[in-house]
Scaffold this motif. Sequence first.
Motif, PDB file in Angstrom:
ATOM      1  N   THR A 116       0.901  -1.207   0.025  1.00 19.80           N
ATOM      2  CA  THR A 116       0.124  -0.238   0.038  1.00 19.80           C
ATOM      3  C   THR A 116       0.978   1.134   0.040  1.00 19.80           C
ATOM      4  O   THR A 116       2.187   0.972   0.174  1.00 19.80           O
ATOM      5  CB  THR A 116      -0.937  -0.053   1.545  1.00 19.80           C
ATOM      6  OG1 THR A 116      -0.148   0.285   2.540  1.00 19.80           O
ATOM      7  CG2 THR A 116      -1.736  -1.201   1.340  1.00 19.80           C
ATOM      8  N   VAL A 117       0.256   2.269  -0.125  1.00 18.21           N
ATOM      9  CA  VAL A 117       0.914   3.547   0.009  1.00 18.21           C
ATOM     10  C   VAL A 117       1.310   3.812   1.218  1.00 18.21           C
ATOM     11  O   VAL A 117       2.523   4.239   1.475  1.00 18.21           O
ATOM     12  CB  VAL A 117       0.170   4.928  -0.591  1.00 18.21           C
ATOM     13  CG1 VAL A 117       0.843   6.265  -0.284  1.00 18.21           C
ATOM     14  CG2 VAL A 117      -0.380   4.733  -1.829  1.00 18.21           C
ATOM     15  N   PHE A 118       0.891   3.494   2.344  1.00 21.90           N
ATOM     16  CA  PHE A 118       1.039   3.202   3.745  1.00 21.90           C
ATOM     17  C   PHE A 118       2.436   2.743   3.905  1.00 21.90           C
ATOM     18  O   PHE A 118       3.450   3.291   4.503  1.00 21.90           O
ATOM     19  CB  PHE A 118       0.097   2.942   4.560  1.00 21.90           C
ATOM     20  CG  PHE A 118      -1.144   3.421   4.578  1.00 21.90           C
ATOM     21  CD1 PHE A 118      -1.307   4.769   4.965  1.00 21.90           C
ATOM     22  CD2 PHE A 118      -2.298   2.552   4.497  1.00 21.90           C
ATOM     23  CE1 PHE A 118      -2.607   5.254   4.793  1.00 21.90           C
ATOM     24  CE2 PHE A 118      -3.723   3.232   4.400  1.00 21.90           C
ATOM     25  CZ  PHE A 118      -3.501   4.784   4.705  1.00 21.90           C
ATOM     26  N   LEU A 128       3.354   5.135  -8.649  1.00 20.47           N
ATOM     27  CA  LEU A 128       3.952   4.802  -7.146  1.00 20.47           C
ATOM     28  C   LEU A 128       4.338   3.446  -6.906  1.00 20.47           C
ATOM     29  O   LEU A 128       5.272   2.881  -6.630  1.00 20.47           O
ATOM     30  CB  LEU A 128       3.461   5.537  -6.197  1.00 20.47           C
ATOM     31  CG  LEU A 128       3.926   5.652  -4.709  1.00 20.47           C
ATOM     32  CD1 LEU A 128       5.380   6.470  -5.007  1.00 20.47           C
ATOM     33  CD2 LEU A 128       3.165   6.239  -3.900  1.00 20.47           C
ATOM     34  N   LEU A 129       3.003   2.757  -7.227  1.00 22.47           N
ATOM     35  CA  LEU A 129       3.319   1.183  -6.615  1.00 22.47           C
ATOM     36  C   LEU A 129       3.566   0.241  -7.903  1.00 22.47           C
ATOM     37  O   LEU A 129       3.530  -1.043  -7.677  1.00 22.47           O
ATOM     38  CB  LEU A 129       1.744   0.997  -6.081  1.00 22.47           C
ATOM     39  CG  LEU A 129       1.445   1.728  -4.738  1.00 22.47           C
ATOM     40  CD1 LEU A 129       0.026   1.471  -4.301  1.00 22.47           C
ATOM     41  CD2 LEU A 129       2.512   1.238  -3.777  1.00 22.47           C
ATOM     42  N   LYS A 130       3.993   0.568  -9.012  1.00 17.37           N
ATOM     43  CA  LYS A 130       3.819  -0.247 -10.163  1.00 17.37           C
ATOM     44  C   LYS A 130       5.409  -1.062  -9.623  1.00 17.37           C
ATOM     45  O   LYS A 130       6.285  -0.692  -9.335  1.00 17.37           O
ATOM     46  CB  LYS A 130       4.538   0.697 -11.316  1.00 17.37           C
ATOM     47  CG  LYS A 130       4.748  -0.074 -12.820  1.00 17.37           C
ATOM     48  CD  LYS A 130       5.158   0.874 -13.912  1.00 17.37           C
ATOM     49  CE  LYS A 130       5.392  -0.103 -14.933  1.00 17.37           C
ATOM     50  NZ  LYS A 130       5.631   0.840 -15.961  1.00 17.37           N
ATOM     51  N   SER A 131       5.095  -2.263 -10.052  1.00 18.91           N
ATOM     52  CA  SER A 131       6.148  -3.312  -9.816  1.00 18.91           C
ATOM     53  C   SER A 131       6.910  -3.583 -10.989  1.00 18.91           C
ATOM     54  O   SER A 131       6.417  -3.537 -11.992  1.00 18.91           O
ATOM     55  CB  SER A 131       5.354  -4.627  -9.362  1.00 18.91           C
ATOM     56  OG  SER A 131       4.638  -5.043 -10.279  1.00 18.91           O
ATOM     57  N   ASP A 132       8.336  -3.994 -10.979  1.00 19.78           N
ATOM     58  CA  ASP A 132       8.872  -4.061 -12.048  1.00 19.78           C
ATOM     59  C   ASP A 132       8.719  -5.355 -12.655  1.00 19.78           C
ATOM     60  O   ASP A 132       8.652  -6.448 -12.133  1.00 19.78           O
ATOM     61  CB  ASP A 132      10.377  -3.966 -11.817  1.00 19.78           C
ATOM     62  CG  ASP A 132      10.795  -2.257 -11.360  1.00 19.78           C
ATOM     63  OD1 ASP A 132      10.188  -1.598 -12.193  1.00 19.78           O
ATOM     64  OD2 ASP A 132      11.675  -2.244 -10.273  1.00 19.78           O
TER      65      ASP A 132
END
Length: 82
Positions: A8-10, A78-82
Amino acid sequence: MDYGSGTTVFDMVFPNLIMGENSVLCPFHHDVSPSMRIDTTKKIFHCFGCGAHGTENDFVQQYYKIGREQVTEFKEVLLKSD
């Protein structure tokens, strides 16, 4: 929308969170002892010091000072995974 692996952003802002409820220093006011409660499972927060509260999207909007219409796209980047 699923961001994978439960991140999460948290978790991005507070890297030592555990799954479930956590107490942290509130980033929205001068905090000397943890007054913000974050629930990473429900993706909600509440500060008992300044009263800030809401969903993960509300947190993103307040913390990064962006408009509501920008939150979804911002979180995707922001949360994009590679």
